[in-house]
Design a protein around this motif. Structure first.
Motif, PDB file in Angstrom:
ATOM      1  N   GLY A 181      38.901  -5.194 -18.040  1.00 53.23           N
ATOM      2  CA  GLY A 181      38.889  -3.968 -18.625  1.00 53.23           C
ATOM      3  C   GLY A 181      37.557  -3.535 -19.274  1.00 53.23           C
ATOM      4  N   SER A 182      36.650  -4.031 -18.783  1.00 52.26           N
ATOM      5  CA  SER A 182      34.816  -3.819 -19.055  1.00 52.26           C
ATOM      6  C   SER A 182      34.218  -3.672 -17.996  1.00 52.26           C
ATOM      7  N   ARG A 183      33.601  -2.497 -17.942  1.00 54.46           N
ATOM      8  CA  ARG A 183      32.722  -2.008 -16.775  1.00 54.46           C
ATOM      9  C   ARG A 183      31.600  -3.077 -17.028  1.00 54.46           C
ATOM     10  N   ALA A 184      30.973  -3.223 -18.178  1.00 58.33           N
ATOM     11  CA  ALA A 184      29.838  -3.990 -18.240  1.00 58.33           C
ATOM     12  C   ALA A 184      30.181  -5.474 -17.617  1.00 58.33           C
ATOM     13  N   ALA A 185      31.246  -6.043 -17.894  1.00 61.43           N
ATOM     14  CA  ALA A 185      31.752  -7.433 -17.269  1.00 61.43           C
ATOM     15  C   ALA A 185      31.555  -7.357 -15.994  1.00 61.43           C
ATOM     16  N   GLY A 186      32.008  -6.389 -15.256  1.00 62.95           N
ATOM     17  CA  GLY A 186      32.010  -6.219 -14.001  1.00 62.95           C
ATOM     18  C   GLY A 186      30.632  -6.149 -13.065  1.00 62.95           C
ATOM     19  N   ILE A 187      29.676  -5.391 -13.677  1.00 67.77           N
ATOM     20  CA  ILE A 187      28.344  -5.292 -13.400  1.00 67.77           C
ATOM     21  C   ILE A 187      27.591  -6.620 -13.551  1.00 67.77           C
ATOM     22  N   VAL A 188      27.720  -7.120 -14.757  1.00 70.30           N
ATOM     23  CA  VAL A 188      27.046  -8.438 -14.854  1.00 70.30           C
ATOM     24  C   VAL A 188      27.578  -9.505 -13.897  1.00 70.30           C
ATOM     25  N   SER A 189      28.926  -9.632 -13.557  1.00 65.18           N
ATOM     26  CA  SER A 189      29.621 -10.636 -12.591  1.00 65.18           C
ATOM     27  C   SER A 189      28.752 -10.227 -11.238  1.00 65.18           C
ATOM     28  N   GLY A 190      28.857  -9.106 -10.767  1.00 71.25           N
ATOM     29  CA  GLY A 190      28.404  -8.711  -9.395  1.00 71.25           C
ATOM     30  C   GLY A 190      26.776  -8.881  -9.497  1.00 71.25           C
ATOM     31  N   ALA A 191      26.023  -8.675 -10.320  1.00 71.04           N
ATOM     32  CA  ALA A 191      24.606  -8.712 -10.506  1.00 71.04           C
ATOM     33  C   ALA A 191      24.233 -10.434 -10.463  1.00 71.04           C
ATOM     34  N   LEU A 192      24.816 -11.078 -11.101  1.00 74.71           N
ATOM     35  CA  LEU A 192      24.525 -12.706 -11.187  1.00 74.71           C
ATOM     36  C   LEU A 192      24.964 -13.207  -9.829  1.00 74.71           C
ATOM     37  N   ALA A 228      39.747   2.536 -12.953  1.00 78.03           N
ATOM     38  CA  ALA A 228      39.733   2.584 -11.702  1.00 78.03           C
ATOM     39  C   ALA A 228      38.538   3.113 -10.923  1.00 78.03           C
ATOM     40  N   ARG A 229      38.461   4.299 -11.231  1.00 81.93           N
ATOM     41  CA  ARG A 229      37.135   5.202 -10.557  1.00 81.93           C
ATOM     42  C   ARG A 229      35.881   4.638 -11.203  1.00 81.93           C
ATOM     43  N   PRO A 230      35.657   4.845 -12.107  1.00 84.79           N
ATOM     44  CA  PRO A 230      34.299   4.131 -12.858  1.00 84.79           C
ATOM     45  C   PRO A 230      34.046   2.816 -12.482  1.00 84.79           C
ATOM     46  N   ALA A 231      35.043   2.100 -12.078  1.00 81.84           N
ATOM     47  CA  ALA A 231      34.668   0.620 -11.604  1.00 81.84           C
ATOM     48  C   ALA A 231      34.216   0.803 -10.033  1.00 81.84           C
TER      49      ALA A 231
END
Length: 415
Positions: free
Chosen positions: A115-126, A20-23
Motif C-alpha cells: 500500500g506504499s508507493r515509496a516501498a515499491g520504488i525502493v524495492s525495485g531500485a535495490l 494500481a495506476r500510480p504503482a
C-alpha cells in the motif's frame, strides 16, 4: 470478473484500486531507469564465464549446456537479431532488459502489497543496484530472465491474494512452467508461492476441472523443452550433448552428467560444507542490501507478515528463500571457501534475495507510518539513488574488451 472467476470479493477496498495506476507508472519509471543504468555499464562485447557459449549457441541455433535453458534460447533468438552492434552486445542487452523489467515488476508487486508507493520504488531500485544482480544484468547469462519470472510470480500472488481472481492463479501456473523452462532452480523459489496459492484458494483452485486447467497451463510452460531436439539436429558449431535422441534428451534435461540439482560431478570439486555455504550466503546478502538493509528487511518482514496475516502470503515469502538457500547448501556441491567456486554458487542467490529486496520495501512502508512525509521521501530517495551511484564505477564494464583482446592475441600468436 473476480467474483465470477474465483468466487471472491476483491480485498483491500478502494486503496488498492486507487494505488494500481500510480504503482504501474512507478514500475515503468523504475524499470526504465534500471535499463538506462545497465546500458550505460553494459559489456560492449563478450564477457567471461558462460557468456561466449550462450551467445554462440543461441546465434547459431545450438543447444546450451545442461539443462539447455530453452526459454532463454527462444527469447535470445529474438534479441540476437536486433539491428544494432554485435550478437554479443545484443545478448548482453537481453539480460539488461530482463533485469530492468524484474525491477519494475517487483516495484509494482510491493507497491500493491504494502500500500506504499515509496516501498515499491525502493524495492525495485535495490534489486536493480544490487551487485549480484547488476553483475549478470550487463552480460549474457540466464539469471536475469529467471529474476523476471520470480518477480512476475510474486506480483501475480499479490494480485490473487487481494482479489482471489482465478485468472492470476492461471497465469501463475503458466509462469511457473516457464520458470522451469529457463532455470530449474526456479522450483525452489517458486514452489512455496505455488503451494500458498493452492492452500489460499483451495475451495476454488482444487476443484477437479480448475486443477486440471492449472496443470495444463504449467505443462504449457514446459513446451520450450521440445525445441531442444530440433536445435540438436542442426549440429551447430556450439552444441551440447545429443538432445535429438530420447536418452540424450533426458540426460541433458535432467543434468545427469553433472548430477541432477548438483553443480558438479561427484569428486570433481571436493565436498562442500553446508554451514559454510549458509554463512557465505549471509555475508553476500549483506553486500547486496547494505549494512543498513538487514534491520530494514527485518522490520519490513514483520510489517509484511502483519499486513498479510489474513492471506499468509508473508509465510510463503519467508519459506522461499529458506528453501532455496537450504537446498543449495545441501546439494550445491562446490566448496565456497574457494573464490572461484564461491562465485559460481553465489550466482544462484539472486532469486532468494529478491524477497529480501521486497522486505526492505516493506521496511520503508513501516517507516512511512512513523515519519513525516518529507522524512519518508528523503529516506526512500536516498535508498533508491545512492546505492546505484556509489556502485556505478565498480560495476561499469562499458569499455571492457578483455575477452575479445585475449582471443585476438591467441589468434595472432597462432600459426
Amino acid at each position: 470478473v473476480g467474483a465470477r472467476e474465483g468466487g471472491g470479493v476483491p480485498r483491500g477496498g478502494d486503496r488498492e484500486g486507487a494505488l494500481a495506476r500510480p504503482a504501474t507508472r512507478d514500475a515503468l519509471i523504475v524499470g526504465a531507469a534500471a535499463l538506462v543504468l545497465y546500458v550505460l555499464t553494459l559489456y560492449p562485447d563478450l564477457a567471461g564465464g558462460d557468456s561466449g557459449e550462450l551467445t554462440t549457441a543461441v546465434a547459431t541455433g545450438g543447444v546450451i549446456h545442461p539443462p539447455g535453458y530453452p526459454l532463454y534460447a527462444l527469447l535470445g533468438k529474438l534479441f540476437v537479431h536486433l539491428p544494432h552492434a554485435s550478437a554479443a552486445w545484443r545478448m548482453n542487452f537481453m539480460s539488461a532488459a530482463c533485469d530492468a523489467a524484474a525491477a519494475g515488476v517487483l516495484c509494482a508487486a510491493v507497491s500493491r502489497w504494502s500500500g506504499s508507493r515509496a516501498a515499491g520504488i525502493v524495492s525495485g531500485a535495490l534489486l536493480a543496484s544490487a551487485p549480484g544482480i547488476w553483475r549478470y544484468a550487463i552480460c549474457a547469462e540466464v539469471f536475469a530472465l529467471d529474476n523476471l519470472l520470480v518477480a512476475i510470480l510474486l506480483l501475480l500472488a499479490v494480485l490473487y491474494a487481494q482479489g482471489r481472481d482465478r485468472r492470476y492463479a492461471m497465469a501463475g501456473a503458466l509462469v511457473a512452467g516457464l520458470g522451469m523452462s529457463d532455470h530449474q532452480t526456479f522450483v525452489f523459489t517458486g514452489a512455496p508461492i505455488i503451494l500458498w496459492a493452492a492452500w489460499f484458494g483451495r475451495k476454488d483452485l482444487l476443484q477437479p476441472r480448475v486443477a486440471a486447467r492449472l496443470v495444463l497451463l504449467f505443462a504449457a510452460g514446459l513446451l520450450p523443452y521440445l525445441v531442444l531436439p530440433l536445435d540438436a539436429s542442426h549440429h551447430a558449431p556450439v552444441t551440447w550433448g545429443a538432445a535429438d535422441t530420447w536418452q540424450g534428451f533426458w540426460t541433458h534435461v535432467l543434468r545427469r552428467e553433472y548430477g541432477t540439482f548438483r553443480l558438479a560431478p561427484t569428486g570433481i570439486a571436493g565436498a562442500p560444507d553446508s554451514s559454510q555455504t549458509v554463512g557465505a550466503w549471509a555475508s553476500d546478502l549483506r553486500e547486496q542490501i547494505g549494512w543498513w538493509g538487514l534491520p530494514l528487511a527485518l522490520a519490513g518482514a514483520i510489517h509484511c507478515f502483519r499486513r498479510s496475516r489474513a492471506t499468509r502470503l508473508g509465510v510463503a515469502t519467508l519459506a522461499a528463500p529458506m528453501l532455496a538457500v537450504g537446498v543449495m547448501a545441501v546439494l550445491g556441491n562446490l566448496p565456497v571457501n574457494d573464490p572461484l567456486h564461491r562465485g559460481i554458487v553465489a550466482r544462484f542467490w539472486q532469486q532468494p534475495d529478491i524477497y529480501f529486496f521486497a522486505w526492505c520495501g516493506f521496511g520503508v512502508a513501516w517507516l512511512e507510518t512513523r515519519l513525516p512525509r518529507w522524512g519518508t521521501v528523503a529516506v526512500a530517495g536516498a535508498l533508491a539513488v545512492l546505492p546505484a551511484a556509489l556502485r556505478f564505477h565498480a560495476m561499469d564494464r562499458h569499455t571492457s574488451a578483455l575477452v575479445r583482446s585475449y582471443g585476438a592475441e591467441s589468434l595472432r600468436a597462432a600459426p
